[in-house]
Scaffold this motif. Structure first.
Motif, PDB file in Angstrom:
ATOM      1  N   GLY A   1      42.967  43.159  35.341  1.00  0.00           N
ATOM      2  CA  GLY A   1      42.349  41.923  35.807  1.00  0.00           C
ATOM      3  C   GLY A   1      41.322  42.189  36.903  1.00  0.00           C
ATOM      4  O   GLY A   1      40.240  41.594  36.924  1.00  0.00           O
ATOM      5  N   LEU A   2      41.653  43.117  37.801  1.00  0.00           N
ATOM      6  CA  LEU A   2      40.727  43.474  38.875  1.00  0.00           C
ATOM      7  C   LEU A   2      39.454  44.098  38.298  1.00  0.00           C
ATOM      8  O   LEU A   2      38.337  43.805  38.734  1.00  0.00           O
ATOM      9  N   TRP A   3      39.635  44.971  37.302  1.00  0.00           N
ATOM     10  CA  TRP A   3      38.504  45.621  36.634  1.00  0.00           C
ATOM     11  C   TRP A   3      37.558  44.575  36.054  1.00  0.00           C
ATOM     12  O   TRP A   3      36.350  44.630  36.258  1.00  0.00           O
ATOM     13  N   ARG A   4      38.108  43.570  35.349  1.00  0.00           N
ATOM     14  CA  ARG A   4      37.287  42.519  34.754  1.00  0.00           C
ATOM     15  C   ARG A   4      36.672  41.624  35.828  1.00  0.00           C
ATOM     16  O   ARG A   4      35.482  41.307  35.794  1.00  0.00           O
ATOM     17  N   GLY A   5      37.498  41.210  36.796  1.00  0.00           N
ATOM     18  CA  GLY A   5      37.044  40.259  37.798  1.00  0.00           C
ATOM     19  C   GLY A   5      35.944  40.841  38.682  1.00  0.00           C
ATOM     20  O   GLY A   5      34.920  40.205  38.926  1.00  0.00           O
ATOM     21  N   TRP A   6      36.152  42.068  39.138  1.00  0.00           N
ATOM     22  CA  TRP A   6      35.184  42.671  40.067  1.00  0.00           C
ATOM     23  C   TRP A   6      33.831  42.885  39.392  1.00  0.00           C
ATOM     24  O   TRP A   6      32.785  42.720  40.010  1.00  0.00           O
ATOM     25  N   GLN A   7      33.846  43.226  38.098  1.00  0.00           N
ATOM     26  CA  GLN A   7      32.603  43.438  37.335  1.00  0.00           C
ATOM     27  C   GLN A   7      31.841  42.152  37.080  1.00  0.00           C
ATOM     28  O   GLN A   7      30.631  42.180  36.904  1.00  0.00           O
TER      29      GLN A   7
END
Lengths: 375, 375
Positions: free
Chosen positions: B218-224
């Motif tokens: 989720g962090l990978w998707r959100g931060w991008q």
């Protein structure tokens, strides 16, 4: 005690097997049917479980599970389950006792022939119920304790995958201590099974980011700790991490799997060869990674990152190197398969449930070529 | 249509809101109680939902949800639910309508006063049942559609977190189209809520690797995608990814959260200031990241990797930069909080449920200092 709860409740910790009596009580199982195999009995591992039971006289032990469980063995076990008036199944072992125990739990309540429950033939509509099922893995690979599927070699020669949320164990007890004695070769083969689950699940075509995340975490743990677990079977950290990678592999493959499993199932059904499912996965994985890359190039960098590889590393070669390092065979030929068997295996691979979710469309010709390359 | 099923069933896709009538039928809801707020009504978003209902005359709309939902509002809504003889709750909106709707669903079936269900006072034993609950998020942040918790500002001045598997919506309908019109500032604040959930869940002390994996994904998707979603509200890819990050944040925080949430809840209960929960999280996050680092240093490299940062990047500074880029305030003072309020907030932060799972033990003195630093 760590408790996971994404598919079913999983008690995960050293010593958790001691919780079995409490779990049986909560599931209202008075006469448990313990499904295991000769290896477990001989190794003394089964005793670690029976020792914690309050009243062993109420339990029935079935230790006749064959390596790739067959419909015949399921029926034999089922007869014993009924004869002993059991009221629940406890699977103790690797993937084979898990698969056989799930089939027994299904037939014990829903009745009929196993073949009628083939999900590709609409069989799930016939599932009336399943006996309460507890799973205690003694290898770190199959992840069957947290999966809603099981695989049986049918009497007609097919290897069928059954899948239904009702087949999820009511409780999984994951005690890494149960894997401390596992020999290096079995550690390697089952460990690569877990790693293949994580990789194939991440690459599988359905959209399911949480499952991707779980698969990548399992791959991260598994890839870091497999060599350690093989080299020193008493490395408790490595055993814990490998068992977690195995459970995570199964949580991830709710998405589906891919061509590695289609091919492994097709080869695994050849009874005379008694091929190990995890070893087959390990040996076939590099060939399928090369085949699939063009269809899911954006996911390969994430796999490399999870495995701690450099951005330009070749995944297939890295898996080949891992297989060599942990003592697994370099190809299907080394396992006893010959090219003459390919024509027999291909239609089974095409019809396998895992073929539907392979990231790249794949036909009989492709499978033929992949089997040849994997030799 | 992608279907996730780790906590509850989540229908996740553009256009999935059209499935509402089918979902209501399956849940046997004939007279739905639609919980929303004035903003949703004014923006026309509510109409997108009511337009798909077969018979609007059977539905009751409650649009009085306040920004941080209060016990008073819960009781007002509950009276309307009973008066209209509703038989299920549909929450439409951001975190506030979700929280209020969950409280109504609980009291509608279990009765009594909300305060008696405080889980820290053994309240979960009193939960008899919950009305069928459907959640349709219109922001990408709270993740409440896939979470078993809700937060209410109580009449006695406390902000209480309620948590029980029965509070999970029977079905979540995540339609990223519902977020296309969200203004940049609300996109930023709710997006940082999702990112904070992912980060705090990964760092939380309980052992739960699958939840870690989901949080990192989720962090990978959100931060991008957060900057993209803020800069162009019609970027469909960014909206899809932010909504997924939000759902994954909630799946991850089954592990628990940490001091950021303890502090946000303590500040959010000051009614006069009407502070936005996501903005509070965003502003407090850097300070807590600096405080916690020594206790979970091994996890920080994984967070950096998920965020695509260099191995020596300072996480706290990167979050500060993100906040600045997407137009969020630089500190609590800029939000209207003053140092005089710290003594009032600290005991609430200490007593907050999230404090128990912060990776580093934290006491009143620490919270005092953290509030000062976050000013």
């Amino acid at each position: 005690m760590p408790m996971l709860n994404f598919q079913n409740p999983v008690r995960f910790d050293f010593g958790s097997v001691k919780k079995l009596p409490e779990v049986l009580q909560r599931q209202n199982i008075q006469r448990p049917f313990l499904v295991t195999d000769h290896g477990l009995l001989d190794s003394g591992l089964l005793e670690r479980v029976t020792d914690v039971l309050n009243d062993l006289s109420q339990a029935t032990i079935y230790d006749g599970t064959p390596g790739n469980p067959t419909e015949e063995a399921v029926n034999e076990a089922l007869a014993s389950y009924h004869a002993e008036e059991c009221d629940g199944v406890v699977c103790i072992g690797g993937g084979s006792p898990m698969d056989l125990g799930k089939a027994v739990a299904l037939l014990a309540v829903s009745g009929g022939l196993l073949s009628q429950y083939d999900p590709l033939q609409g069989g799930n509509k016939l599932v009336k119920g399943v006996a309460p099922l507890i799973a205690i893995p003694t290898t770190a690979g199959t992840g069957s304790e947290a999966s809603l599927g099981f695989v049986i070699s049918m009497s007609d020669g097919r290897k069928l995958t059954f899948a239904n949320p009702k087949f999820l164990p009511k409780m999984a007890i994951c005690d890494p201590e149960m894997t401390l004695g596992l020999p290096p070769l079995l550690t390697a083969a089952t460990g690569m099974d877990a790693i293949t689950h994580c990789i194939e699940a991440v690459l599988a075509s359905p959209v399911n980011p949480p499952a991707d995340g779980i698969g990548l975490d399992g791959l991260w743990r598994g890839w870091q700790h497999l060599r350690r677990a093989v080299n020193d079977g008493n490395d408790r950290t490595a055993r814990w991490e490998m068992m977690m990678a195995s459970t995570e592999g199964a949580l991830a493959f709710v998405k589906g799997l891919g061509a590695v499993h289609s091919m492994s199932h097709a080869a695994g059904r050849i009874k005379e060869l008694r091929l190990h499912h995890g070893t087959l996965n390990a040996v076939i994985l590099p060939t399928v990674l090369r085949f699939n890359e063009s269809a899911c190039a954006s996911k390969y960098p994430r796999l490399r990152q999870a495995m701690g590889l450099s951005p330009d590393a070749d995944l297939a070669s890295e898996v080949e190197q891992m297989n060599a390092d942990i003592g697994l065979p370099s190809g299907l030929a080394a396992m006893g398969l010959s090219e003459e068997l390919i024509d027999d295996m291909v239609p089974h691979a095409v019809a396998d449930m895992a073929t539907m979710t392979n990231p790249k469309p794949i036909n009989a010709e492709d499978f033929s070529e992949l089997f040849r390359l994997a030799m």
